[in-house]
Write a protein that holds these residues in place. Sequence first.
Motif, PDB file in Angstrom:
ATOM      1  N   MET A  73       0.840  -1.202   0.000  1.00  0.00           N
ATOM      2  CA  MET A  73       0.000   0.000   0.000  1.00  0.00           C
ATOM      3  C   MET A  73       0.871   1.246   0.000  1.00  0.00           C
ATOM      4  O   MET A  73       1.718   1.406   0.876  1.00  0.00           O
ATOM      5  N   ARG A  74       0.704   2.100  -1.002  1.00  0.00           N
ATOM      6  CA  ARG A  74       1.432   3.378  -1.051  1.00  0.00           C
ATOM      7  C   ARG A  74       0.583   4.448  -0.367  1.00  0.00           C
ATOM      8  O   ARG A  74      -0.600   4.607  -0.669  1.00  0.00           O
ATOM      9  N   ILE A  75       1.207   5.169   0.553  1.00  0.00           N
ATOM     10  CA  ILE A  75       0.494   6.155   1.358  1.00  0.00           C
ATOM     11  C   ILE A  75       1.174   7.514   1.243  1.00  0.00           C
ATOM     12  O   ILE A  75       2.403   7.612   1.370  1.00  0.00           O
ATOM     13  N   ASP A  76       0.386   8.535   1.007  1.00  0.00           N
ATOM     14  CA  ASP A  76       0.844   9.910   1.134  1.00  0.00           C
ATOM     15  C   ASP A  76       0.593  10.292   2.590  1.00  0.00           C
ATOM     16  O   ASP A  76      -0.546  10.520   2.993  1.00  0.00           O
ATOM     17  N   ALA A  77       1.643  10.355   3.380  1.00  0.00           N
ATOM     18  CA  ALA A  77       1.510  10.514   4.831  1.00  0.00           C
ATOM     19  C   ALA A  77       1.361  11.952   5.293  1.00  0.00           C
ATOM     20  O   ALA A  77       1.327  12.196   6.511  1.00  0.00           O
ATOM     21  N   HIS A  78       1.245  12.896   4.356  1.00  0.00           N
ATOM     22  CA  HIS A  78       1.120  14.290   4.788  1.00  0.00           C
ATOM     23  C   HIS A  78       0.507  15.148   3.689  1.00  0.00           C
ATOM     24  O   HIS A  78       1.183  15.500   2.712  1.00  0.00           O
ATOM     25  N   GLN A  79      -0.766  15.472   3.840  1.00  0.00           N
ATOM     26  CA  GLN A  79      -1.434  16.384   2.910  1.00  0.00           C
ATOM     27  C   GLN A  79      -2.493  17.179   3.674  1.00  0.00           C
ATOM     28  O   GLN A  79      -2.817  16.852   4.817  1.00  0.00           O
ATOM     29  N   HIS A  80      -2.998  18.224   3.035  1.00  0.00           N
ATOM     30  CA  HIS A  80      -3.948  19.131   3.678  1.00  0.00           C
ATOM     31  C   HIS A  80      -5.173  19.355   2.797  1.00  0.00           C
ATOM     32  O   HIS A  80      -5.111  19.192   1.568  1.00  0.00           O
ATOM     33  N   PHE A  92       7.498   4.563   1.153  1.00  0.00           N
ATOM     34  CA  PHE A  92       6.313   4.975   0.405  1.00  0.00           C
ATOM     35  C   PHE A  92       5.007   4.400   0.958  1.00  0.00           C
ATOM     36  O   PHE A  92       3.961   4.583   0.345  1.00  0.00           O
ATOM     37  N   GLY A  93       5.049   3.740   2.104  1.00  0.00           N
ATOM     38  CA  GLY A  93       3.764   3.288   2.614  1.00  0.00           C
ATOM     39  C   GLY A  93       3.785   2.471   3.884  1.00  0.00           C
ATOM     40  O   GLY A  93       2.998   2.718   4.804  1.00  0.00           O
ATOM     41  N   GLU A  94       4.655   1.479   3.975  1.00  0.00           N
ATOM     42  CA  GLU A  94       4.563   0.558   5.097  1.00  0.00           C
ATOM     43  C   GLU A  94       4.884   1.213   6.438  1.00  0.00           C
ATOM     44  O   GLU A  94       4.278   0.888   7.454  1.00  0.00           O
ATOM     45  N   THR A  95       5.843   2.144   6.452  1.00  0.00           N
ATOM     46  CA  THR A  95       6.131   2.843   7.703  1.00  0.00           C
ATOM     47  C   THR A  95       4.928   3.649   8.150  1.00  0.00           C
ATOM     48  O   THR A  95       4.573   3.662   9.335  1.00  0.00           O
ATOM     49  N   ALA A  96       4.271   4.335   7.218  1.00  0.00           N
ATOM     50  CA  ALA A  96       3.077   5.110   7.559  1.00  0.00           C
ATOM     51  C   ALA A  96       1.984   4.210   8.112  1.00  0.00           C
ATOM     52  O   ALA A  96       1.292   4.567   9.082  1.00  0.00           O
ATOM     53  N   CYS A  97       1.802   3.047   7.508  1.00  0.00           N
ATOM     54  CA  CYS A  97       0.782   2.111   7.989  1.00  0.00           C
ATOM     55  C   CYS A  97       1.064   1.685   9.426  1.00  0.00           C
ATOM     56  O   CYS A  97       0.149   1.608  10.255  1.00  0.00           O
ATOM     57  N   ARG A  98       2.338   1.447   9.723  1.00  0.00           N
ATOM     58  CA  ARG A  98       2.693   1.029  11.088  1.00  0.00           C
ATOM     59  C   ARG A  98       2.560   2.179  12.074  1.00  0.00           C
ATOM     60  O   ARG A  98       1.926   2.044  13.131  1.00  0.00           O
ATOM     61  N   VAL A  99       3.148   3.317  11.741  1.00  0.00           N
ATOM     62  CA  VAL A  99       3.187   4.437  12.678  1.00  0.00           C
ATOM     63  C   VAL A  99       1.786   4.982  12.956  1.00  0.00           C
ATOM     64  O   VAL A  99       1.454   5.312  14.100  1.00  0.00           O
ATOM     65  N   TYR A 100       0.960   5.052  11.933  1.00  0.00           N
ATOM     66  CA  TYR A 100      -0.392   5.578  12.111  1.00  0.00           C
ATOM     67  C   TYR A 100      -1.435   4.497  12.380  1.00  0.00           C
ATOM     68  O   TYR A 100      -2.626   4.795  12.490  1.00  0.00           O
ATOM     69  N   GLY A 101      -0.995   3.255  12.478  1.00  0.00           N
ATOM     70  CA  GLY A 101      -1.919   2.181  12.811  1.00  0.00           C
ATOM     71  C   GLY A 101      -2.952   1.919  11.741  1.00  0.00           C
ATOM     72  O   GLY A 101      -4.131   1.676  12.043  1.00  0.00           O
ATOM     73  N   LEU A 102      -2.527   1.919  10.475  1.00  0.00           N
ATOM     74  CA  LEU A 102      -3.476   1.743   9.377  1.00  0.00           C
ATOM     75  C   LEU A 102      -3.648   0.292   8.977  1.00  0.00           C
ATOM     76  O   LEU A 102      -4.661  -0.066   8.378  1.00  0.00           O
TER      77      LEU A 102
END
Length: 296
Positions: free
Chosen positions: A1-8, A266-276
């Motif tokens: 999963m590719r995640i954009d971890a910071h947008q507004h 591009f995604g896996e760290t965000a999934c872990r850190v944000y609990g996705l």
Amino acid sequence: MRIDAHQHFWRLANPFCNWPTPAEDKIHTDFEPADLEALLSAHSITGSIVVQAAPFLAETLYLLDLANEASFVKGVVGWIDFASSSALADLDAFASYPLFRGVRPMLQSIPDTRWMLNPSFHRIYEQLAKRSLTFDALVLPAHLPHLSELAARHPGLSIIIDHAAKPAIRNGMTGFDAWAADISKLAAQKNVSCKISGLLTEAGPGARLADLRPWLEHIYDIFGPERLLWGSDWPVVLMEGSYARWVSVCEEWLADKPERSRELIFGETACRVYGLAGEERDERIHLMEGKGRGAH
């Protein structure tokens, strides 16, 4: 999963929208989910984390409402007033929303760089850690030593440095050594992660990968891909470039890195850190039923 971890997202007509101002002419317009969805699709990005841009509870409720309607939004990082007597109650209310993922006080706008260390905030940090919510740190290089102290005081608190602490890349290597030393000390705290975001803006007009590489390589070396999250900082990125340009710069930089590193950043760290990981969108919507719009 590719995640954009910071947008507004923002809508200028909202009473709490105090930035951008007309001076930021390239981004002084409305930016809402429909504007981002095509960009995510074009770059094979599955979802995003929307982050607060105004220091108002009402804006967090607005973002939670938008996120509930936009299936690609996987989480919301909101705002509470840490100094308010209602801070814990406000945090408790937001935490009842399944898409709520953390808080971001706007530290860069607070003159006292030690503000985050106020002893009266101890219970807030405890509650964030207990609920597995993040503390997104919108900081400048001057905040880094104090953020390091905070991380040591609260080892169970997940701290995420936004935009690598916004180093002044446009000034060349002038501030590199001090920034590198301070962020290295902070990276030694294992509860700290760092976003690869906002750096095109800090680099200024016409920046190339060569201008960014020393800074990118340093955070890669000290955090490792397991604690780095890629984010676009859209639409702020439009001030000095484009969504596609930032994706291209980062993909070019990571081209010689292991495939596993690219997957993490591009995604896996965000999934872990944000609990996705493992969440089902339909379940989250079901849990939201009955809350009503703007319920708090």
